[in-house]
Every structure is written in structure tokens, then in C-alpha cells.
Design a protein around this motif. Structure first.
Motif, PDB file in Angstrom:
ATOM      1  N   ILE A  68       0.860  -1.135  -0.112  1.00 14.96           N
ATOM      2  CA  ILE A  68      -0.106   0.170  -0.053  1.00 14.96           C
ATOM      3  C   ILE A  68       0.918   1.311   0.027  1.00 14.96           C
ATOM      4  O   ILE A  68       0.825   2.125  -0.917  1.00 14.96           O
ATOM      5  CB  ILE A  68      -1.105   0.062   0.973  1.00 14.96           C
ATOM      6  N   GLU A  69       1.745   1.256   1.017  1.00 17.92           N
ATOM      7  CA  GLU A  69       2.590   2.333   1.170  1.00 17.92           C
ATOM      8  C   GLU A  69       3.729   2.308   1.940  1.00 17.92           C
ATOM      9  O   GLU A  69       3.907   1.507   3.063  1.00 17.92           O
ATOM     10  CB  GLU A  69       1.691   3.761   1.630  1.00 17.92           C
ATOM     11  N   LEU A  70       4.798   3.338   1.755  1.00 23.78           N
ATOM     12  CA  LEU A  70       5.802   3.085   2.875  1.00 23.78           C
ATOM     13  C   LEU A  70       5.582   4.091   3.863  1.00 23.78           C
ATOM     14  O   LEU A  70       4.834   5.154   3.727  1.00 23.78           O
ATOM     15  CB  LEU A  70       7.127   4.014   2.010  1.00 23.78           C
ATOM     16  N   MET A  71       5.947   3.914   5.129  1.00 27.04           N
ATOM     17  CA  MET A  71       5.368   4.509   6.367  1.00 27.04           C
ATOM     18  C   MET A  71       6.499   4.903   6.989  1.00 27.04           C
ATOM     19  O   MET A  71       7.467   4.454   7.491  1.00 27.04           O
ATOM     20  CB  MET A  71       4.787   3.486   7.323  1.00 27.04           C
ATOM     21  N   GLN A  72       6.630   6.192   7.611  1.00 32.69           N
ATOM     22  CA  GLN A  72       7.558   6.993   8.311  1.00 32.69           C
ATOM     23  C   GLN A  72       7.453   6.494   9.422  1.00 32.69           C
ATOM     24  O   GLN A  72       6.428   6.522  10.101  1.00 32.69           O
ATOM     25  CB  GLN A  72       7.667   8.491   7.932  1.00 32.69           C
ATOM     26  N   GLU A  73       8.679   6.347  10.390  1.00 30.18           N
ATOM     27  CA  GLU A  73       8.357   6.229  11.596  1.00 30.18           C
ATOM     28  C   GLU A  73       7.950   6.992  12.643  1.00 30.18           C
ATOM     29  O   GLU A  73       6.973   6.440  13.533  1.00 30.18           O
ATOM     30  CB  GLU A  73       9.851   5.677  12.340  1.00 30.18           C
ATOM     31  N   ASP A  74       7.925   8.413  12.246  1.00 26.50           N
ATOM     32  CA  ASP A  74       7.074   9.325  12.965  1.00 26.50           C
ATOM     33  C   ASP A  74       5.735   9.043  12.914  1.00 26.50           C
ATOM     34  O   ASP A  74       4.974   9.516  13.886  1.00 26.50           O
ATOM     35  CB  ASP A  74       7.422  10.705  12.280  1.00 26.50           C
ATOM     36  N   LEU A  75       5.054   8.494  11.954  1.00 24.25           N
ATOM     37  CA  LEU A  75       3.706   8.104  11.956  1.00 24.25           C
ATOM     38  C   LEU A  75       3.050   7.057  12.956  1.00 24.25           C
ATOM     39  O   LEU A  75       1.933   7.162  13.526  1.00 24.25           O
ATOM     40  CB  LEU A  75       3.221   7.608  10.679  1.00 24.25           C
ATOM     41  N   PHE A  76       4.331   6.327  13.777  1.00 24.54           N
ATOM     42  CA  PHE A  76       3.424   5.446  14.637  1.00 24.54           C
ATOM     43  C   PHE A  76       2.963   6.101  15.941  1.00 24.54           C
ATOM     44  O   PHE A  76       2.805   5.405  16.832  1.00 24.54           O
ATOM     45  CB  PHE A  76       4.672   4.557  14.666  1.00 24.54           C
ATOM     46  N   ALA A  77       3.710   7.461  16.335  1.00 24.49           N
ATOM     47  CA  ALA A  77       3.184   8.071  17.444  1.00 24.49           C
ATOM     48  C   ALA A  77       1.790   8.512  17.437  1.00 24.49           C
ATOM     49  O   ALA A  77       0.871   8.897  18.196  1.00 24.49           O
ATOM     50  CB  ALA A  77       3.951   9.318  17.604  1.00 24.49           C
ATOM     51  N   LEU A  78       1.249   8.081  16.040  1.00 25.44           N
ATOM     52  CA  LEU A  78      -0.300   8.483  15.600  1.00 25.44           C
ATOM     53  C   LEU A  78      -0.878   7.311  15.583  1.00 25.44           C
ATOM     54  O   LEU A  78      -0.386   6.137  15.419  1.00 25.44           O
ATOM     55  CB  LEU A  78      -0.568   9.347  14.451  1.00 25.44           C
ATOM     56  N   THR A  88     -12.834  -0.662   8.627  1.00 21.44           N
ATOM     57  CA  THR A  88     -11.839   0.262   8.909  1.00 21.44           C
ATOM     58  C   THR A  88     -10.675  -0.598   9.727  1.00 21.44           C
ATOM     59  O   THR A  88     -11.219  -1.026  10.657  1.00 21.44           O
ATOM     60  CB  THR A  88     -12.234   1.229   9.611  1.00 21.44           C
ATOM     61  N   TYR A  89      -9.379  -0.560   9.368  1.00 22.06           N
ATOM     62  CA  TYR A  89      -8.386  -1.271  10.358  1.00 22.06           C
ATOM     63  C   TYR A  89      -7.737  -0.368  10.820  1.00 22.06           C
ATOM     64  O   TYR A  89      -7.347   0.897  10.328  1.00 22.06           O
ATOM     65  CB  TYR A  89      -7.537  -1.924   9.336  1.00 22.06           C
ATOM     66  N   LEU A  90      -7.193  -0.287  12.295  1.00 23.15           N
ATOM     67  CA  LEU A  90      -6.578   0.805  13.096  1.00 23.15           C
ATOM     68  C   LEU A  90      -5.343   0.149  13.863  1.00 23.15           C
ATOM     69  O   LEU A  90      -5.443  -0.713  14.392  1.00 23.15           O
ATOM     70  CB  LEU A  90      -7.724   1.414  13.933  1.00 23.15           C
ATOM     71  N   PHE A  91      -4.331   0.871  13.563  1.00 25.81           N
ATOM     72  CA  PHE A  91      -2.983   0.638  14.010  1.00 25.81           C
ATOM     73  C   PHE A  91      -3.002   1.672  15.239  1.00 25.81           C
ATOM     74  O   PHE A  91      -2.894   2.914  14.895  1.00 25.81           O
ATOM     75  CB  PHE A  91      -1.831   0.705  13.185  1.00 25.81           C
ATOM     76  N   ARG A  92      -3.311   1.383  16.624  1.00 30.44           N
ATOM     77  CA  ARG A  92      -3.116   2.330  17.672  1.00 30.44           C
ATOM     78  C   ARG A  92      -1.728   2.767  17.615  1.00 30.44           C
ATOM     79  O   ARG A  92      -0.786   2.348  17.580  1.00 30.44           O
ATOM     80  CB  ARG A  92      -3.927   1.721  18.875  1.00 30.44           C
ATOM     81  N   LYS A  93      -1.750   4.139  18.182  1.00 33.60           N
ATOM     82  CA  LYS A  93      -0.312   4.741  18.516  1.00 33.60           C
ATOM     83  C   LYS A  93       0.354   3.825  19.377  1.00 33.60           C
ATOM     84  O   LYS A  93       0.032   3.284  20.148  1.00 33.60           O
ATOM     85  CB  LYS A  93      -0.520   6.338  19.144  1.00 33.60           C
ATOM     86  N   ASN A  94       1.571   3.907  19.039  1.00 36.53           N
ATOM     87  CA  ASN A  94       2.733   3.230  19.431  1.00 36.53           C
ATOM     88  C   ASN A  94       2.770   1.651  19.532  1.00 36.53           C
ATOM     89  O   ASN A  94       3.304   0.974  20.263  1.00 36.53           O
ATOM     90  CB  ASN A  94       3.141   3.773  20.949  1.00 36.53           C
ATOM     91  N   THR A  95       1.726   1.376  18.778  1.00 37.22           N
ATOM     92  CA  THR A  95       1.736  -0.515  18.717  1.00 37.22           C
ATOM     93  C   THR A  95       2.585  -1.060  17.457  1.00 37.22           C
ATOM     94  O   THR A  95       2.853  -2.224  17.378  1.00 37.22           O
ATOM     95  CB  THR A  95       0.257  -0.738  18.331  1.00 37.22           C
ATOM     96  N   VAL A  96       3.177  -0.009  16.740  1.00 38.15           N
ATOM     97  CA  VAL A  96       3.875  -0.528  15.523  1.00 38.15           C
ATOM     98  C   VAL A  96       5.432  -0.414  16.039  1.00 38.15           C
ATOM     99  O   VAL A  96       5.988   0.780  16.146  1.00 38.15           O
ATOM    100  CB  VAL A  96       3.734   0.118  14.114  1.00 38.15           C
ATOM    101  N   ASN A  97       6.035  -1.412  16.464  1.00 35.02           N
ATOM    102  CA  ASN A  97       7.550  -1.355  16.900  1.00 35.02           C
ATOM    103  C   ASN A  97       7.943  -2.604  16.597  1.00 35.02           C
ATOM    104  O   ASN A  97       7.416  -3.837  16.484  1.00 35.02           O
ATOM    105  CB  ASN A  97       7.682  -0.793  18.222  1.00 35.02           C
ATOM    106  N   LEU A  98       9.217  -2.828  16.916  1.00 34.78           N
ATOM    107  CA  LEU A  98       9.980  -4.176  16.429  1.00 34.78           C
ATOM    108  C   LEU A  98       9.762  -5.196  17.727  1.00 34.78           C
ATOM    109  O   LEU A  98       9.965  -6.266  17.303  1.00 34.78           O
ATOM    110  CB  LEU A  98      11.516  -3.772  16.395  1.00 34.78           C
ATOM    111  N   LYS A  99       9.127  -4.824  18.638  1.00 35.99           N
ATOM    112  CA  LYS A  99       8.826  -5.636  19.983  1.00 35.99           C
ATOM    113  C   LYS A  99       7.736  -6.338  19.543  1.00 35.99           C
ATOM    114  O   LYS A  99       7.290  -7.355  20.111  1.00 35.99           O
ATOM    115  CB  LYS A  99       8.857  -4.895  21.074  1.00 35.99           C
ATOM    116  N   ALA A 100       6.864  -5.731  18.658  1.00 30.04           N
ATOM    117  CA  ALA A 100       5.388  -6.493  18.614  1.00 30.04           C
ATOM    118  C   ALA A 100       5.503  -7.167  17.090  1.00 30.04           C
ATOM    119  O   ALA A 100       4.207  -7.677  16.846  1.00 30.04           O
ATOM    120  CB  ALA A 100       4.348  -5.351  18.514  1.00 30.04           C
TER     121      ALA A 100
END
Length: 131
Positions: free
Chosen positions: A76-86, A104-116
Motif C-alpha cells: 500500500i505505502e511506505l510508512m515513516q516511523e514518525d507516524l507510529f506516534a499517531l 476500517t483497520y486501526l493501528f493504535r499509536k505506538n503499537t507498531v514497533n520491533l518488539k511487536a
């Protein structure tokens, strides 16, 4: 009139955010994918994405796929890491046969990270999946 409109529940279609190595730029990038784990092709797939929190909202990104074949995926798209705070939402609409599906699919803020990271179906990679 609205009560007569039936939009069936979406199953077997997912959104994943995957951390991948970019061989061109020699960097680790986060990319969003749509996954069709169904046994049928999806037609006229429309994806509308944006990020938001209480004080900010990103610009809206739109993508259209004529067909997403069964048991396949598409970037779909490239995502900048700054977006993961949203909170990042992906509104997906498609046709399966003559029926329209919408979710509608929702990635809650700070849930996208290497630990997950977890295994992603069909892709043989690890990432974050929303069903």
C-alpha cells in the motif's frame, strides 16, 4: 432506507505493517500491505489511509487496486516511523462478486514497533497485523 443496505462482515482480508530491508537505499523501511487470504479475487479495492491523534491529522492517502488475486498481497505505502506516534487507520472497500465490503483497520499509536513483530500470513515475514 439505510436499514435496507447490507454491508457484510469482512473476513480473510488484513492489513500488515512490515519492517523490511530496502536493497536500493540500504535501509530498514516500514511498509503497509493489504493481504487477501480468501479463496476468491477482490475487485475494485479502494484504500484510504491517514494518521491522527487529539491535535494532529496527516494528509489522506488513497490507493486503488483493480484486482487483488486470491491468496495474495499488495504493498500500500511506505510508512515513516514518525507516524507510529499517531493512530493510523486504513479504510478498505472492495467488491467480492456483486457484494460490496467495507472495513476500517486501526493501528493504535505506538503499537507498531520491533518488539511487536509476529508472523504474517502468506508473506513469510514478521510484522504487525490487524484483522
Amino acid at each position: 432506507m439505510k436499514k435496507d443496505i447490507e454491508i457484510p462482515e469482512v473476513e480473510g482480508v488484513y492489513i500488515a505493517v512490515v519492517n523490511e530491508y530496502n536493497t536500493i537505499y540500504k535501509s530498514q523501511d516500514w511498509n503497509a500491505y493489504i493481504i487477501n487470504d480468501k479463496d476468491v479475487d477482490l475487485e475494485m479495492v479502494l484504500i484510504v489511509t491517514n494518521g491522527y491523534n487529539d491535535t494532529k491529522i496527516t494528509s489522506t492517502f488513497r490507493k486503488k487496486l483493480e484486482t487483488l488475486p486470491k491468496k495474495s498481497y499488495a504493498k500500500i505505502e511506505l510508512m515513516q516511523e514518525d507516524l507510529f506516534a499517531l493512530n493510523n487507520q486504513f479504510k478498505v472497500t472492495f467488491f467480492e462478486g456483486n457484494k460490496m465490503f467495507d472495513k476500517t483497520y486501526l493501528f493504535r499509536k505506538n503499537t507498531v514497533n520491533l518488539k511487536a513483530l509476529q508472523p504474517i500470513p502468506l508473506m513469510d515475514v514478521r510484522g504487525i497485523l490487524v484483522k
